[in-house]
Design an enzyme around this catalytic site. Structure first.
Site, PDB file in Angstrom:
ATOM      1  CE  LYS A 179       2.303   4.740   8.269  1.00 41.39           C
ATOM      2  NZ  LYS A 179       0.926   4.768   8.705  1.00 41.39           N
ATOM      3  CG  ASP A 223       5.953   3.260   0.675  1.00 40.02           C
ATOM      4  OD1 ASP A 223       6.332   3.839   1.706  1.00 40.02           O
ATOM      5  OD2 ASP A 223       4.756   3.077   0.383  1.00 40.02           O
ATOM      6  CE1 TYR A 262      -3.722   2.481   0.706  1.00 43.85           C
ATOM      7  CE2 TYR A 262      -2.308   3.306   2.458  1.00 43.85           C
ATOM      8  CZ  TYR A 262      -3.421   3.436   1.647  1.00 43.85           C
ATOM      9  OH  TYR A 262      -4.224   4.543   1.768  1.00 43.85           O
TER      10      TYR A 262
END
Ligand code: HOZ
Length: 419
Positions: A258, A230, A135
């Site tokens: 994050k 990613d 994702y």
């Protein structure tokens, strides 16, 4: 929650928060302190979601809160350069060998979407390759065979994405190098980029098989395709820098998020100088953002990273997590329950399966009803795990030996409950 549902679609601002796999209503959170959350009814939970990863030191870490306060007093944002932006960019460049230039944005979605745009601008190609169950945020070209909330809700391909956009994205199984070679043999000349989570954190936590990422690096280099890691989840969580540092692989572009925002919205993408110089104002590839490099968010991120920097931080806390996972594995074995556990630094995952989990298909074939019963039982013991079998769990420097012991008491009960 009923009140929220009258004003917010599904009562949540991100679908995986809706507990559709778990059943029941999501907790409404009032506050967090250290490793614990308190809900609106005053119940305390030991938290392994940690805001989906950013909170490397738990909730409201005093040094992070102090930094945010100090920054806020100086102004909430300027939409102009600040020293904090350069400090963060220098820190990221120092930690990740492939980052010649880095641009700050506000979310992982933005970082991945923008990295793809740079890749397409630099290569002049349009196709993008990803892995099933990875994702990379919710930008149109990336909602193809997506993990996280999409896998949770069984909507791996979203409506509202024009067919032409979806057609520009190819997807292949994670950890399957022959499948990757076949895609490259057929489409290599048209592939602008391969984007991948080096450790997949949106189908549970799935580690790359030995040689897999190295094999992808070789394929990309041979075909002039850019390799994008990613590391929004794994950056500064799997290791200082990210998984690429531990693995010794240098991608062409990297996406972060994050942890680098410490709980506030900071993300980044960067990589080779010749690629990043395609960006406006130097080049013709456009990307912008009013909140990019927000000073208050950067203060949270810089304080979070400063706390993680001392040598030994990751090994020390990862060892505590390993001990906990060994305890859980022993409990499952003693009960004859097939449980797969995985760890990457301060991230972990569990999956009720007889065989190792290497791909989305493996995760989907696991015992999801047992996952549900286990997670519900953990919640009754006041341990908060992700409400989806297709998410990773997290650990922080605030999780101490007593928290580990409390977790092991709860897992023993939960394994009994889901036998
Ligand atoms: N990106 C998160 C899953 N890996 C979900 C974040 C959220 O729903 O808040």
């Amino acid at each position: 929650m009923v009140r929220a549902m009258t004003s917010i679609p599904g009562g949540v601002n991100s679908p995986v928060r809706a507990w559709q796999r778990l059943g029941g209503m999501p907790l409404v959170i009032r506050s967090g302190q250290g490793a614990y959350l308190t809900d609106a009814d005053g119940r305390r939970y030991l938290d392994y979601v940690l805001s989906w990863g950013p909170l490397l030191h738990g909730h409201a870490a005093p040094r992070v809160v102090r930094a945010v306060r100090a920054a806020a007093r100086l102004g909430m944002g300027f939409g102009a350069p600040t020293r904090a932006e350069t400090t963060m960019a220098e820190l990221l460049r120092g930690a990740l060998p492939g980052l010649d230039l880095v641009r700050l944005v506000s979310s992982g979605t933005e970082a991945c979407m923008s990295a793809l745009r740079v890749a397409r601008a630099a290569t002049g190609r349009s196709l993008v390759l990803k892995c099933d169950g990875c994702y990379h945020g919710h930008a149109d070209p990336l909602l193809v065979a997506a993990g996280s909330g999409c896998a949770t809700l069984n909507t791996p391909d979203s409506s509202g994405v024009p067919a032409a956009f979806a057609a520009s994205t190819l997807s292949m199984p994670f950890n399957d190098l022959p499948a990757a070679s076949a895609v490259f043999a057929r489409h290599g000349r048209d592939l602008a980029a391969l984007i991948i989570e080096p450790v997949a954190g949106n189908m549970g936590l799935v580690l790359p098989q030995p040689g897999y990422l190295e094999g992808l690096r070789t394929l990309c280099s041979a075909h002039g395709t850019l390799l994008i890691f990613d590391e929004v989840m794994t950056g500064f969580r799997a290791a200082w820098g990210g998984w690429q540092v531990a693995a010794g692989i240098v991608p062409d572009l990297t996406c972060l998020g994050k942890v680098i925002g410490g709980g506030l919205p900071v993300a980044a993408y960067g990589g080779r100088r010749d690629l990043m110089e395609r960006l406006a104002p130097l080049g013709d590839c456009y990307q912008a953002g009013t909140l990019s490099g927000n000073p208050v968010a950067l203060a949270a991120g810089l304080a979070t990273l400063a706390l993680a920097r001392p040598r030994g931080f990751y090994p020390r806390h990862a060892a505590r997590l390993s001990g906990m996972l060994q305890g859980i594995a022993a409990q499952a074995r003693a009960r004859g329950i097939a449980l797969q556990l995985s760890q990457a630094g301060l991230m972990w995952g569990f999956c009720f399966s007889d065989t190792p989990v290497r791909s989305l298909a493996d995760a989907q074939a696991s015992d999801l009803e047992r996952w549900r019963r286990f997670t519900v039982s953990m919640l009754k013991s006041r341990i908060y795990l992700a409400p989806s079998p297709f998410e990773a769990a997290f650990f922080s420097s605030a999780h101490g030996p007593r928290d580990v012991a409390a977790t092991l008491r709860a897992t023993a009960r939960a394994l009994d409950a889901c036998r």
